[in-house]
Design an enzyme around this catalytic site. Structure first.
Site, PDB file in Angstrom:
ATOM      1  N   THR A   1      16.906  25.137  28.824  1.00 52.58           N
ATOM      2  CA  THR A   1      16.847  24.099  29.789  1.00 52.58           C
ATOM      3  C   THR A   1      18.149  23.397  29.789  1.00 52.58           C
ATOM      4  O   THR A   1      18.900  23.333  28.803  1.00 52.58           O
ATOM      5  CB  THR A   1      15.633  23.139  29.624  1.00 52.58           C
ATOM      6  OG1 THR A   1      15.904  21.924  30.391  1.00 52.58           O
ATOM      7  CG2 THR A   1      16.086  22.412  27.948  1.00 52.58           C
ATOM      8  N   GLY A   2      18.478  22.860  30.934  1.00 54.13           N
ATOM      9  CA  GLY A   2      19.757  22.309  31.172  1.00 54.13           C
ATOM     10  C   GLY A   2      19.357  20.774  31.042  1.00 54.13           C
ATOM     11  O   GLY A   2      20.525  19.859  31.412  1.00 54.13           O
TER      12      GLY A   2
ATOM     13  N   ASP B   1       9.300  24.413  34.478  1.00 54.39           N
ATOM     14  CA  ASP B   1       9.565  24.204  35.764  1.00 54.39           C
ATOM     15  C   ASP B   1       8.571  22.758  36.181  1.00 54.39           C
ATOM     16  O   ASP B   1       7.412  22.890  35.897  1.00 54.39           O
ATOM     17  CB  ASP B   1       9.696  25.019  36.798  1.00 54.39           C
ATOM     18  CG  ASP B   1      10.408  24.791  38.293  1.00 54.39           C
ATOM     19  OD1 ASP B   1      11.650  24.759  38.056  1.00 54.39           O
ATOM     20  OD2 ASP B   1       9.561  23.983  38.974  1.00 54.39           O
ATOM     21  N   SER B   2       9.002  21.600  36.653  1.00 53.46           N
ATOM     22  CA  SER B   2       8.319  20.626  36.950  1.00 53.46           C
ATOM     23  C   SER B   2       8.794  20.089  38.135  1.00 53.46           C
ATOM     24  O   SER B   2       9.717  20.195  38.572  1.00 53.46           O
ATOM     25  CB  SER B   2       8.212  19.639  35.781  1.00 53.46           C
ATOM     26  OG  SER B   2       9.695  19.348  35.206  1.00 53.46           O
TER      27      SER B   2
ATOM     28  N   PHE C   1      13.766   9.320  32.377  1.00 58.71           N
ATOM     29  CA  PHE C   1      14.794   9.801  33.430  1.00 58.71           C
ATOM     30  C   PHE C   1      13.915   9.998  34.668  1.00 58.71           C
ATOM     31  O   PHE C   1      12.716  10.024  35.058  1.00 58.71           O
ATOM     32  CB  PHE C   1      15.416  11.277  32.787  1.00 58.71           C
ATOM     33  CG  PHE C   1      14.303  12.511  32.930  1.00 58.71           C
ATOM     34  CD1 PHE C   1      13.285  12.408  32.076  1.00 58.71           C
ATOM     35  CD2 PHE C   1      14.284  13.495  33.759  1.00 58.71           C
ATOM     36  CE1 PHE C   1      12.466  13.408  31.710  1.00 58.71           C
ATOM     37  CE2 PHE C   1      13.309  14.586  33.667  1.00 58.71           C
ATOM     38  CZ  PHE C   1      12.271  14.489  32.639  1.00 58.71           C
TER      39      PHE C   1
ATOM     40  N   HIS D   1       2.363  15.174  31.990  1.00 60.37           N
ATOM     41  CA  HIS D   1       2.232  16.342  32.269  1.00 60.37           C
ATOM     42  C   HIS D   1       2.825  17.507  31.295  1.00 60.37           C
ATOM     43  O   HIS D   1       2.416  18.620  31.026  1.00 60.37           O
ATOM     44  CB  HIS D   1       2.936  16.731  33.571  1.00 60.37           C
ATOM     45  CG  HIS D   1       4.217  15.973  33.762  1.00 60.37           C
ATOM     46  ND1 HIS D   1       4.508  14.577  33.266  1.00 60.37           N
ATOM     47  CD2 HIS D   1       5.506  16.342  34.183  1.00 60.37           C
ATOM     48  CE1 HIS D   1       5.911  14.489  33.368  1.00 60.37           C
ATOM     49  NE2 HIS D   1       6.345  15.411  33.960  1.00 60.37           N
TER      50      HIS D   1
END
Ligand code: IMP
Length: 196
Positions: free
Chosen positions: A18-19, A76-77, A151, A178
């Site tokens: 992940t970035g 992915d969200s 964030f 989530h």
């Protein structure tokens, strides 16, 4: 010495590509509580376009595994807002960059119906293929930003049955988010996999 002994999955650190540092820290803390250790990996993979987080995550995991040939997972969200027909959804990162949380609030000026859902899709890839785990958290979009932790959309999202935003109450976020829902499913599956 455990010469020749097969290393247990629980002894290993699982690679999370992940970035997003926030995503990593949240996942690290949630999975630690489930007995799964992770390490951070970066890889630039062109993201598949689409509206479905699960399909996007699966494609990214497949591409990352092809490149690294190591068991790994990606996520992915997005935030799906009912009155905006699911926008920003899988385009949440892009929309946040363009509009910010205030821009989303502006789009919702005068909107009484404020239902929304955060969704996370985790995709795990290894030599057997790709498995996905989806988690969701229903809630509402607050009328204004509140709170200073977390964030992106944390300051405008209030989970169902609560009054504080994720950014006002990080412990609440850690319990109901989530991301937690998806990661718990993933951890349970990893545990079963290790047993078999
Ligand atoms: P992606 O999964 O990298 O496509 O980006 C997901 C985007 O959705 C993030 O960059 C945020 O803008 C938003 N998002 C996802 N999860 C959260 C969260 O837990 N809090 C706030 N915003 C989130």
């Amino acid at each position: 010495m455990r010469t020749g002994a097969k290393r247990k999955a629980s002894d290993m650190k699982l690679l999370f590509i992940t970035g997003n540092r926030h995503k990593f820290l949240e996942a690290e803390s949630i999975l630690k509580g489930c007995g799964v250790k992770i390490e951070h990996g970066s890889l630039s993979i062109p993201e598949e376009r689409g509206e479905d987080c699960e399909a996007i995550a699966a494609a990214a995991a497949r591409a990352a595994y092809r490149a690294l040939k190591k068991p790994l997972f990606v996520e992915d969200s997005g935030l799906f807002i009912e009155s905006l027909n699911g926008f920003p959804g899988a385009y949440s990162a892009w929309a946040f960059g363009k509009l910010g949380a205030d821009g989303i609030l502006k789009l919702m000026t005068g909107t009484v119906k404020r239902g929304a859902e955060f969704v996370t899709a985790i995709a795990y890839a290894d030599e057997d293929g790709v498995r996905t785990f989806v988690g969701a958290c229903k809630g509402t979009v607050a009328p204004m930003q509140r709170g200073s932790t977390g964030f992106a959309y944390d300051a405008i999202f209030v989970p169902e049955g609560q009054s504080k935003t994720f950014a006002e109450d990080p412990e609440l976020k850690a319990r109901v988010s989530h991301r937690r829902m998806a990661l718990e499913k993933f951890a349970k599956w990893l545990e079963e996999k290790e047993k078999s």
